[in-house]
Design a protein around this motif. Structure first.
Motif, short mmCIF file in Angstrom:
data_model
loop_
_atom_site.label_atom_id
_atom_site.label_comp_id
_atom_site.label_asym_id
_atom_site.label_seq_id
_atom_site.Cartn_x
_atom_site.Cartn_y
_atom_site.Cartn_z
N ASP A 77 -59.35 17.10 16.08
CA ASP A 77 -59.47 18.37 17.04
C ASP A 77 -58.14 18.66 17.66
N GLU A 78 -57.07 17.55 16.73
CA GLU A 78 -55.74 17.61 16.81
C GLU A 78 -54.97 18.67 15.69
N GLU B 284 -56.88 20.94 15.22
CA GLU B 284 -57.10 22.55 14.73
C GLU B 284 -56.40 22.64 16.58
N ALA B 285 -55.86 21.93 17.02
CA ALA B 285 -54.95 22.32 18.16
C ALA B 285 -53.58 22.91 17.74
N ARG B 286 -53.36 22.00 17.03
CA ARG B 286 -51.81 22.25 16.44
C ARG B 286 -52.11 24.19 15.65
N LEU B 287 -53.58 23.33 14.99
CA LEU B 287 -53.16 25.74 14.42
C LEU B 287 -53.87 26.66 15.61
N ALA B 288 -53.92 26.32 16.41
CA ALA B 288 -54.28 26.86 17.88
C ALA B 288 -53.67 27.40 18.66
#
Lengths: 229, 257
Positions: free
Chosen positions: B152-153, B155-159
């Motif tokens: 989750d973390e 992907e949050a950074r990728l987002a």
């Protein structure tokens, strides 16, 4: 808003899906989806759990790619856009709040390392968070504050569009309403919002239009209640 | 000091002790223990035979290098077997073993710590590659686990528009730290808690303790450098396999346990 000079000139901010198929373990989660998400207001993706709402949302900033078909943003297929720039134009807030290690300020710095103090305070105000929280360890925030911090972290990049994946599902009624108000204000300010939800009353409150996601298909729906906001 | 064949046979009693414990507690491990002991003995005899051939007077050093290449290939294969959850580990592992060998041998042989010969090359390479293999498995598994747990973390950074190299960095550092820590702890405890293998072997073979200690010190530093080089190369290589070129996370989800 600041830093407007760095923004590309936006002529069209709609999302278009053509013939989109996504398979998971041999099953088509999305099966030949043709749909357009207009740039204005809040578009809710509504449907039962496991219907493919999140999958569809993740296609819009290319965290996932379809097995078949094309997803376009502003008329350009996502394949032709730089994914990193796309994700800064199309921000996303996830269902589970994901604080990074450190303070609220540290979290905002991950998104925008060069943002000045004014920009940081302004973005907190936009999501109704007190600037006193800036130096608080993000882990110590309440659920509602944490999710609004995640929203602020996304907004500080100054996206044109926001993808929200059931962002209030873990929140109580009051923080839920505060979050909703922040988002509807953003939509009024011209940010495209795509909101995944399955709470009928909430969709009725926030959505300008509804897309029903069910059985791998996406069809135009009606806003529940109709007496929104 | 040498061990005679009858002496070796008597030492098998110790394997009998281990098997006896398994029988007494009905662990069902006796066959496993016997098989492991027998296999180790045969492997050691085979390696001993190869070493006799490699160390024969006038033998070209190229045969030793060939042996080193074979060790690298086998270690890569073993690492892949032990860390099946790490995608396409074999080539990454092989490159990391080459890098670890290059770095450590450049110091040991290039700067004249030891003289390059079949007698030094084969055991030193064995030490490097053996330790590099353990470090590879450790860091590979840890990195995949870290990115699965923190999906989750990440992907949050990728987002937020971070490239995969940046989005994965905090988790890569955590994996590196946890893979290197045991090695550092072992190094710290050396001498106080246990006498390491190289030194024990040399002392048993009659070398004076001071020489044995010096060799052991070199070996320890070598192992430390090998582990650091390997973990770095493996983690960078594995991270590239867990993301697509368009910065999507494709780490497999954790399957029960």
């Amino acid at each position: 808003m600041g830093r407007l000079g760095t923004r590309p000139v936006v002529t069209d901010r709609s999302f278009t899906l053509r013939g989109v198929v996504v398979r998971r373990g041999g099953r088509a989660v999305l099966d030949g989806v043709d749909v357009e998400i207009p740039p204005d207001g809040v578009t809710a993706l509504w449907g039962p759990s496991g219907a493919g709402k999140t999958t569809l949302l993740r296609l819009l900033n290319r965290l996932d790619v379809p097995d078949e078909g094309t997803v376009s943003y502003g008329g350009t297929p996502l394949d032709d856009l730089d994914p990193l720039r796309l994700r800064r134009r199309v921000g996303m807030v996830f269902q589970r709040a994901t604080p990074f290690a450190g303070t609220v300020r540290d979290n905002l710095a991950v998104a925008a390392p060069d943002a000045g103090d004014d920009a940081v305070r302004a973005v907190l105000a936009r999501v109704s968070l007190d600037a006193d929280l800036l130096d608080r360890d993000a882990e110590t925030l309440s659920g509602g504050e944490l999710q609004r911090m995640c929203l602020a972290r996304t907004l500080i990049v100054e996206p044109e569009a926001l993808l929200l994946d059931e962002p209030t599902s873990a929140l109580d009624e009051e923080p839920r309403r505060v979050f909703e108000r922040s988002v509807t204000d953003l939509a009024r300010d011209g940010i495209t919002v795509v909101w995944v939800g399955h709470d009928e009353a909430q969709v009725g409150r926030v959505a300008d239009r509804v897309l029903d996601v069910s059985g791998g298909a996406v069809t135009p729906g009606t806003v529940p209640g109709g007496d929104r906001r | 000091m040498t061990v005679s064949l009858p002496g070796l046979a008597v030492s098998l009693l110790l394997v009998g002790v281990a098997a006896g414990v398994s029988l007494a507690w009905r662990l069902g491990l006796e066959l496993s223990i016997l098989w492991a002991a027998l296999r180790a003995l045969v492997q050691l005899l085979l390696v001993g035979g190869v070493l006799v051939l490699l160390l024969a007077p006038g033998r070209s050093l190229w045969w030793s290098w060939l042996w080193v290449a074979a060790m690298i290939a086998y270690a890569g294969w073993t690492a892949r077997q032990r860390a099946p959850e790490v995608p396409r580990l074999l080539p990454v592992a092989a490159v990391s073993f080459l890098a670890a060998s290059a770095v450590t041998m450049a110091v040991i042989f290039g700067l004249g710590v030891l003289e390059l010969s079949a007698r030094t090359l084969v055991p030193i390479a064995g030490l490097i590659i053996g330790n590099a293999m353990t470090a590879t498995v450790l860091v590979g598994r840890r990195l995949v686990g870290e990115l699965q747990d923190k999906r989750d973390e990440v992907e949050a950074r990728l987002a937020l528009g971070q490239p995969s190299s940046e989005a994965s960095r905090p988790y890569l550092r955590a994996a590196l730290r946890s893979a290197l820590t045991p090695q550092i702890e072992t190094t710290k405890a050396t001498g106080l808690v246990f006498l390491p293998g190289a030194m024990t072997g040399l002392i048993l073979a009659g070398v004076d303790p001071v020489s044995a200690v010096l060799v052991q010190a070199v070996v320890m530093f070598l192992v430390l450098a090998a582990a650091a080089t390997t973990t770095t190369v493996v983690s960078l290589g594995v991270v590239r396999r867990l993301f697509t070129p368009d910065h999507r996370l494709v780490v497999p989800t954790r399957s029960g346990g």
